[in-house]
Write an enzyme that holds these catalytic residues in place. Structure first.
Site: not given
Length: 423
Positions: A217, A221, A245-246, A289
Site C-alpha cells: 500500500h 500494485s 472480482k476477488d 510432500e
C-alpha cells in the site's frame, strides 16, 4: 465532537462512536475502499487474496485440530485416527487442513509466477518482493513440521532425512542436528518441538503478511502492463471493483477446494503415512510432500551432500536477489519476447524437477534433474542479466487507460489521439 477524537465520516452512530476513538473503519475504508488500484488487473491478481483466505482457513482448522492432537510418539498416530473417527466433523477438519496446505502452495506458486512474469519484484517493490520470499520460507518450514505430526512412516522418515541434511554443514552440522532432534534420533522431543513450532509459525506468517500488505500500500500494485498509473484515469477504487472480482475467484477456488476435500481427500498424500512410524522399517522410497519435490530433486541432482544442500537452499534464497539480477528497465514480459520464452522454459524446468523429485534417484531421472537444476540457476544468474543488456523490448503503452479503453497499445507515430469515448 470532543477534543482529541478522530473526525469520523461514517453516519452509523455505533460505527461513528468506535471510529472516533479508534479509527479502524477509516483505515479500512482508506486501504481497502477508496485505495486507487490499476484498472487493468487480470484474474492472476486474485491469488494474493486467495492466499490470505487460505491462511485464515489453515489457522482456524489448525487451532481446532490442536485441541484433540497428542504430541507424543506413543499417541500421535492414534490421536489423528481418533480425530478422523470419533471427533464430530474431525474428518472434515483434518481433510480441509491437510489439503489446505496443498491448495496454499498452489496459490502461492501461481502468485510467485505472476510476480516473475509481470516484473512485480522490480523497483520500487524490492522490499515487498523480499517479504513475500520470507513468507514462502516460513510456509515451507511450517508445512514440513506439520507433515511430521501424524507420525506415520513417511512423517518419521521424512523428518529423519531432512533434518540430517544439516549434518553436511562443516564443523557444526552434527551439533545442529542433535539440537533439532532434542537428542540423538528423531523421537519424542523432536515431535514436541515440531508441534510447538508448527502452531507458532502461522502467527509469525500473519505478522509478515501484514508487513507485506503495508509495503504494497506504500508502493502501490503492479499491473499487467508493468507501467505506473499516470493519473485518476488509470485507476479505480479497490471497492467495489476488485472486491467483486476477488469474490468471483474465491467462489471458483472454493469449488476446486471442495472437490478435493470431499471426493479426492487423499489424492495429494502418500499411502505410507497411514502406517504408524517404525524406526526399524525404512520405506522403499522416501519422498516429501509434492510441493517440496522440485527442491528435493535439486538436492539429489548433486553427488556431493553439501553441494546438494547448498543448491537446494540457494534455489530459494536466490529469489531475494532477483530485483538486482534482472537488469531490464521493462517490467512486464508482455514487452520482452525473448525473456518471456526464457521464463516459460524455466517454468518447464520447474515442473521437470517436480516430476523427478517423486521418482527414484537413478537413471534418466538423475540426468533430467541435473538439466532442470542447471537451467533453473542459469535463468536467474545468466539469462536475465544478459537479456537486460541486449534484449530489444517492444514499445510500452502511453498509459494504462489507453489499452483498457481502446483495446490497443501505443499510437503509431504521427497519429492524433481521439477524444476518450464516454462509458
Amino acid at each position: 465532537m470532543a477534543s482529541g477524537l478522530h473526525q469520523s465520516e461514517f453516519t452509523n452512530p455505533v460505527v461513528r462512536w468506535i471510529d472516533a476513538r479508534l479509527p479502524v473503519f477509516t483505515m479500512m475504508q482508506k486501504e481497502y475502499g477508496t485505495f486507487p488500484t490499476p484498472r487493468n488487473f487480470n484474474y492472476l491478481w486474485n491469488f494474493g487474496a486467495l492466499a490470505m483466505v487460505t491462511l485464515l482457513i489453515m489457522i482456524a482448522t489448525g487451532v481446532f485440530l490442536a485441541m484433540h492432537y497428542t504430541p507424543h510418539v506413543n499417541h500421535a498416530f492414534d490421536s489423528v485416527e481418533r480425530i478422523m473417527r470419533d471427533v464430530n466433523y474431525g474428518w472434515l477438519l483434518r481433510y480441509v487442513h491437510a489439503n489446505g496446505a496443498s491448495m496454499f502452495f498452489i496459490v502461492v506458486y501461481v502468485h510467485i509466477w505472476r510476480g516473475l512474469y509481470y516484473g512485480s519484484y522490480k523497483a520500487p517493490r524490492e522490499l515487498l518482493w523480499m517479504l513475500g520470499v520470507v513468507i514462502f520460507l516460513l510456509m515451507m518450514a511450517t508445512a514440513f513440521m506439520g507433515y511430521v505430526l501424524p507420525w506415520g512412516q513417511m512423517s518419521f522418515w521424512g523428518a529423519t532425512v531432512i533434518t540430517n541434511l544439516f549434518s553436511a554443514i562443516p564443523l557444526v552440522g552434527d551439533s545442529i542436528v542433535t539440537w533439532l532432534w532434542g537428542g540423538f534420533s528423531v523421537d519424542n522431543p523432536t515431535l514436541n518441538r515440531f508441534f510447538s513450532l508448527h502452531y507458532l509459525l502461522p502467527f509469525v506468517i500473519v505478522g509478515v503478511v501484514f508487513l507485506h500488505i503495508a509495503a504494497l500500500h506504500v508502493t502501490g500494485s503492479n499491473n499487467p502492463l508493468g507501467i505506473d498509473p499516470k493519473g485518476p484515469q488509470d485507476t479505480v477504487p479497490f471497492h467495489p471493483y476488485y472486491t467483486a472480482k476477488d469474490s468471483v475467484g474465491l467462489v471458483a477456488y472454493f469449488l476446486v477446494f471442495a472437490v478435493l476435500v470431499f471426493f479426492f481427500p487423499n489424492l495429494l498424500g502418500h499411502p505410507d503415512n497411514y502406517i504408524p512410524a517404525d524406526p526399524l522399517v525404512t520405506p522403499a522410497h522416501i519422498v516429501p510432500e509434492w510441493y517440496f519435490l522440485p527442491y528435493y530433486a535439486i538436492l539429489r541432482a548433486v553427488p556431493d551432500k553439501l553441494g546438494g544442500v547448498v543448491l537446494m537452499f540457494g534455489s530459494i534464497l536466490i529469489l531475494f536477489f532477483l530485483p538486482w539480477l534482472d537488469t531490464s528497465p521493462v517490467r512486464s514480459m508482455r514487452f520482452r519476447p525473448i525473456a518471456r520464452i526464457a521464463l516459460f522454459l524455466w517454468t518447464v524446468s520447474f515442473f521437470v524437477l517436480l516430476y523427478c523429485g517423486a521418482k527414484p534417484p537413478e537413471g534418466i531421472y538423475v540426468w533430467l534433474s541435473r538439466f532442470g537444476t542447471a537451467y533453473y540457476f542459469a535463468y536467474f544468474l545468466v539469462i536475465l542479466p544478459l537479456l537486460g543488456r541486449f534484449e530489444r523490448t517492444l514499445p510500452l503503452p502511453e498509459s494504462i487507460s489507453r489499452p483498457v479503453l481502446r483495446g490497443g497499445g501505443p499510437l503509431p507515430a504521427g497519429a492524433a489521439a481521439k477524444p476518450m469515448e464516454k462509458a
